[in-house]
Design an enzyme around this catalytic site. Structure first.
Site: not given
Length: 248
Positions: A101, A198, A228
């Site tokens: 991320s 996600d 995610h």
């Protein structure tokens, strides 16, 4: 799990880290926004590295996990500097960076700053430029005005009982580190992993990143139904196999 130690920073803060000795290249895990180095992926990679005899490093940025400092004082530039401080002080030789991320953004920035050290890059639901494209872009006009006026905005978090706090400083400073407005030249192979369910970073975002990358090899893997975090046992096995592809 490796023993947690502290790396002192010049401003009196310290970064918490755990280091596994082993053969080169060193695999370095860079976590996400408000995440920390005790997450499933970081710990699973550490266990794999210990078993394989591979050098490995995980650490927490300023205001994250076991490191000192207030989360709200953090910016992309500060967390990039933390990442560089950690790899400069705690690793030698070549590196494979694994960024999740926001850690994907920081991995790309770190790779640009230390290209000669890069052996490979694995980006999991990478979110470069998220402060501008996702955070600011997803706010209503009212919320944006409040964020500018008050300097901070709280939002419920699906990952924590504590609300997520976003600061105007985070957005303003993030503009100094935007990557997706120009080609991204990297000296090493890159792997992108992204779940197609996600809710935080759309999987198409990894397609945009891949388009911008100028690297010797870029391979994107999309996981149907993946979320995610990509932290299920199957996801972890895929992550480890992906990292192993980049090792000699």
């Amino acid at each position: 799990m490796g023993r947690v130690e502290r790396l002192q920073r010049d401003d009196g803060n310290y970064l918490a880290y755990a280091r596994t000795p082993g053969k080169s290249p060193t695999v370095v895990f860079l976590g996400g926004f408000r995440s920390d180095m005790t997450g499933t992926k970081a710990v699973a990679l550490e266990a794999w590295a210990e078993k394989r005899g591979q050098a490995f490093l995980r650490f927490d940025y300023l205001g994250h996990g076991q490191s000192s400092g207030r989360f709200e004082d953090g910016t992309i530039g500060r967390w990039k500097d933390d990442s560089l401080a950690a790899i400069d002080a705690l690793t030698e030789g070549k590196l494979v960076l694994v960024g999740s991320s926001m850690g994907g953004w920081l991995s790309l920035l770190t790779a640009q700053a230390r290209p000669e050290r890069l052996a490979g890059l694995v980006l999991i639901a990478a979110a470069p430029d998220f402060t501008e494209r996702m955070l600011l872009g997803g706010l209503s006009a009212e919320d944006r005005a409040a964020l500018q006026r008050e300097g901070r905005l709280e939002r419920p978090s699906q990952y924590s009982p504590e609300p997520s706090v976003f600061t105007w400083k985070l957005i303003e400073e993030g503009r100094n580190h935007l990557l997706l407005d120009k080609p991204l030249k990297l000296p090493c192979p890159v792997r992108l992993l992204h779940g197609q369910s996600d809710p935080d970073v759309p999987w198409e975002y990894s397609l945009q990143i891949a388009r911008h990358l100028d690297a010797p090899e870029v391979i994107s893997t999309f996981v149907k139904g993946g979320d995610h975090r990509l932290s299920t046992p199957a996801d972890i096995a895929r992550l480890i196999a992906t990292v192993e592809e980049l090792l000699p």
